[in-house]
Design a protein around this motif. Structure first.
Motif, PDB file in Angstrom:
ATOM      1  N   ALA A  70     -64.423   1.890  44.284  1.00  0.00           N
ATOM      2  CA  ALA A  70     -63.242   1.443  45.013  1.00  0.00           C
ATOM      3  C   ALA A  70     -62.891  -0.013  44.711  1.00  0.00           C
ATOM      4  O   ALA A  70     -61.934  -0.548  45.271  1.00  0.00           O
ATOM      5  N   ALA A  71     -63.632  -0.649  43.820  1.00  0.00           N
ATOM      6  CA  ALA A  71     -63.370  -2.049  43.486  1.00  0.00           C
ATOM      7  C   ALA A  71     -62.154  -2.168  42.573  1.00  0.00           C
ATOM      8  O   ALA A  71     -61.790  -1.245  41.849  1.00  0.00           O
ATOM      9  N   GLU A  72     -61.545  -3.327  42.594  1.00  0.00           N
ATOM     10  CA  GLU A  72     -60.407  -3.623  41.733  1.00  0.00           C
ATOM     11  C   GLU A  72     -60.903  -4.219  40.420  1.00  0.00           C
ATOM     12  O   GLU A  72     -61.823  -5.041  40.396  1.00  0.00           O
ATOM     13  N   LEU A  73     -60.270  -3.807  39.321  1.00  0.00           N
ATOM     14  CA  LEU A  73     -60.608  -4.318  37.996  1.00  0.00           C
ATOM     15  C   LEU A  73     -59.470  -5.187  37.463  1.00  0.00           C
ATOM     16  O   LEU A  73     -58.293  -4.854  37.625  1.00  0.00           O
ATOM     17  N   VAL A  74     -59.835  -6.281  36.822  1.00  0.00           N
ATOM     18  CA  VAL A  74     -58.866  -7.128  36.144  1.00  0.00           C
ATOM     19  C   VAL A  74     -59.259  -7.213  34.676  1.00  0.00           C
ATOM     20  O   VAL A  74     -60.375  -7.614  34.340  1.00  0.00           O
ATOM     21  N   ASP A  75     -58.345  -6.790  33.813  1.00  0.00           N
ATOM     22  CA  ASP A  75     -58.581  -6.812  32.374  1.00  0.00           C
ATOM     23  C   ASP A  75     -58.297  -8.208  31.838  1.00  0.00           C
ATOM     24  O   ASP A  75     -57.157  -8.681  31.871  1.00  0.00           O
ATOM     25  N   CYS A  76     -59.319  -8.883  31.364  1.00  0.00           N
ATOM     26  CA  CYS A  76     -59.184 -10.189  30.716  1.00  0.00           C
ATOM     27  C   CYS A  76     -59.556 -10.002  29.248  1.00  0.00           C
ATOM     28  O   CYS A  76     -60.731 -10.061  28.877  1.00  0.00           O
ATOM     29  N   ARG A  77     -58.549  -9.751  28.414  1.00  0.00           N
ATOM     30  CA  ARG A  77     -58.827  -9.360  27.025  1.00  0.00           C
ATOM     31  C   ARG A  77     -58.998 -10.585  26.141  1.00  0.00           C
ATOM     32  O   ARG A  77     -58.114 -11.439  26.062  1.00  0.00           O
ATOM     33  N   VAL A  78     -60.143 -10.648  25.447  1.00  0.00           N
ATOM     34  CA  VAL A  78     -60.433 -11.761  24.545  1.00  0.00           C
ATOM     35  C   VAL A  78     -60.691 -11.302  23.108  1.00  0.00           C
ATOM     36  O   VAL A  78     -60.946 -12.133  22.240  1.00  0.00           O
ATOM     37  N   PHE A  79     -60.637 -10.002  22.851  1.00  0.00           N
ATOM     38  CA  PHE A  79     -60.793  -9.472  21.497  1.00  0.00           C
ATOM     39  C   PHE A  79     -59.508  -8.797  21.047  1.00  0.00           C
ATOM     40  O   PHE A  79     -58.845  -8.113  21.828  1.00  0.00           O
ATOM     41  N   SER A  80     -59.180  -8.966  19.788  1.00  0.00           N
ATOM     42  CA  SER A  80     -57.975  -8.421  19.185  1.00  0.00           C
ATOM     43  C   SER A  80     -58.303  -7.180  18.375  1.00  0.00           C
ATOM     44  O   SER A  80     -59.478  -6.865  18.149  1.00  0.00           O
TER      45      SER A  80
END
Length: 460
Positions: free
Chosen positions: A202-212
């Protein structure tokens, strides 16, 4: 189906900056080869007081922690403060993986019977107490597919952010399946009657993308992502980026100093940093050496430290896994809490151990892959011009300390959900006090012990 193995460490010249001899210290993402290259025009700057940023292009404004990431001439950068070139880092594949993207994957029944990792930690009983409501997890990785059926309810696309500047955005698996696999371990949905169960569903996820898509990342982007995670009040940031070695002298001192500053600040803001220990069977307690080859062929070697998992305030996670899960009537040869063959270790370098998957490299049993960790995957599809066409969403197995770290990140979310007043240090203390080293096993592989989310919740 594909079976991917980590590559061996190779030697590079001085301009490409880093190689390892002796004890190997790890790899970006799931371990293996690290390629680190100095940028010719991008710099991490430790800003002088009241320094202006005229004459440079600001890539990341990290003035909250007294830093900036800029592009410009070295002459202009020198005016801003002390600095070092940004480093470009190349991903290597997981130690073992078995990716099934065919249409034969069942979507009618949950895959929990295949999740030895969650079974070993009594997750159904844990979820009777807490499921992670109200907690926020940053996944600093290759991108999280917000459209995956097991993650669609969890990913906050408004807060998700692309730190690479490659134009693809956030909320997608643009840098590969790795970030989606990690995210599912931490928080896959358990209410949609398909797929897998996450630690904190039930937790919220935040996508912090550092790979291309070309697998390049940068040290500066990682600093920026950690800072951002703290600024948006993430309870935990998961960095399944293994470990890369830097010399303790010269530029290594600068990189270590700025990383420690960012990590210490994030921790002070309540964001616990959970980081994979790396997959090179390395003793992090007795760091190896970084060696560079000069143009004349001579070699210089320096004492090294592996970062970010040995950075300040890092909760470094080693990997465990069974041998023989689901192989048939023979039974399990090694339990779920036994150290994985590849994991880095070190009594004071590792904080906890958690399920990351193991493998018998010599077995002929066709069910060998069941000892890996099953989670969500999403493989990006591009045309020849690099246009993103979508992704192939499914579930698959992978093994590495990259898979162990999000188990702990999910446990952090559970604790913060149960008691939001806990700060990062209190959460870490509870996780350590509730863990224990299994009888007959070496403490060097566990730190405080094997992750025990049920016991941790009982201490809150």
């Amino acid at each position: 189906m594909s079976i991917l193995r980590s590559e061996s460490m190779t030697r590079f010249n001085r301009r490409e900056f880093l190689t390892v001899s002796g004890t190997v210290l790890g790899g970006i993402a799931a371990g293996g080869t690290v390629t680190a290259r100095e940028s010719a025009s991008r710099y991490v700057v430790d800003l002088k007081p009241n320094a202006g940023l005229d004459g440079v292009n600001v890539v990341h404004d990290l003035s909250t922690v007294g830093l900036a990431v800029v592009e410009g001439s070295e002459r202009d950068v020198r005016k801003l403060g002390t600095y070092a070139p940004d480093i470009e880092l190349r991903l290597s594949e997981p130690v073992q993986s078995h990716l099934d993207t065919s249409d034969e994957s069942s979507t009618d029944e949950p895959f929990y019977p295949l999740q030895w990792d969650k079974q070993a930690m009594d997750i159904p009983e844990v979820h009777e107490s807490c499921r992670g409501e109200g907690a926020r997890i940053a996944i600093i990785d290759s991108g999280v597919d917000a459209g995956h059926p097991d993650l669609a309810a969890n990913v906050n696309t408004d807060l998700s952010k692309d730190f690479t500047g490659d134009g693809y955005g956030a909320g997608g698996p643009y840098g590969g399946y790795h970030g989606t696999h990690v995210a599912g371990i931490a928080a896959a949905d358990d209410t949609n009657e398909e797929g897998v169960v996450g630690m904190a569903p039930a937790a919220e996820l935040v996508d912090c993308r550092v790979f291309s898509p070309d697998s390049l990342a940068s040290f500066a982007d990682i600093l920026a992502a950690v800072t951002y995670a703290a600024e948006i009040d993430c309870d935990v940031a998961n960095l399944s980026i293994g470990a890369y070695p830097v010399p303790r002298q010269g530029l290594g001192q600068f990189y270590g100093k700025v990383l420690n500053r960012v990590m210490t600040w994030a921790n002070s803001q309540g964001t616990l940093l959970v980081i994979s220990a790396g997959n090179d069977t390395a003793d992090l307690q007795h760091d190896g050496r970084v060696c560079v080859e000069n143009d004349d062929g001579s070699v210089e070697c320096f004492s090294a430290i592996s970062l970010p998992n040995e950075g300040a305030q890092a909760l470094s996670v080693a990997a465990t896994g069974p041998i023989g899960f689901g192989w048939g009537d023979t039974g399990v040869e090694e339990p779920a809490y036994s150290p994985a063959f590849y994991t880095n270790y070190g009594t004071n370098a590792v904080a906890l151990a958690a399920p990351g998957g193991d493998a018998d490299l010599e077995t002929t049993n066709p069910n060998w892959y069941l000892d890996l960790v099953l989670s969500t995957i999403s493989e990006p599809i591009f045309d020849d011009d690099g246009t993103y066409l979508g992704s192939s969403k499914s579930w698959g197995w992978a093994a590495g300390t990259s898979m162990a770290a999000p188990q702990v990140a999910g446990a952090v979310a559970l604790l913060k959900s149960k008691d939001p007043s806990l700060d990062a240090n209190q959460v870490e203390s509870i996780l350590k006090r509730s863990a224990s080293v299994p009888d007959g096993y070496d403490k060097a592989y566990y730190g405080s012990g094997f992750l025990n989310p049920k016991g941790a919740l009982e201490l809150v």
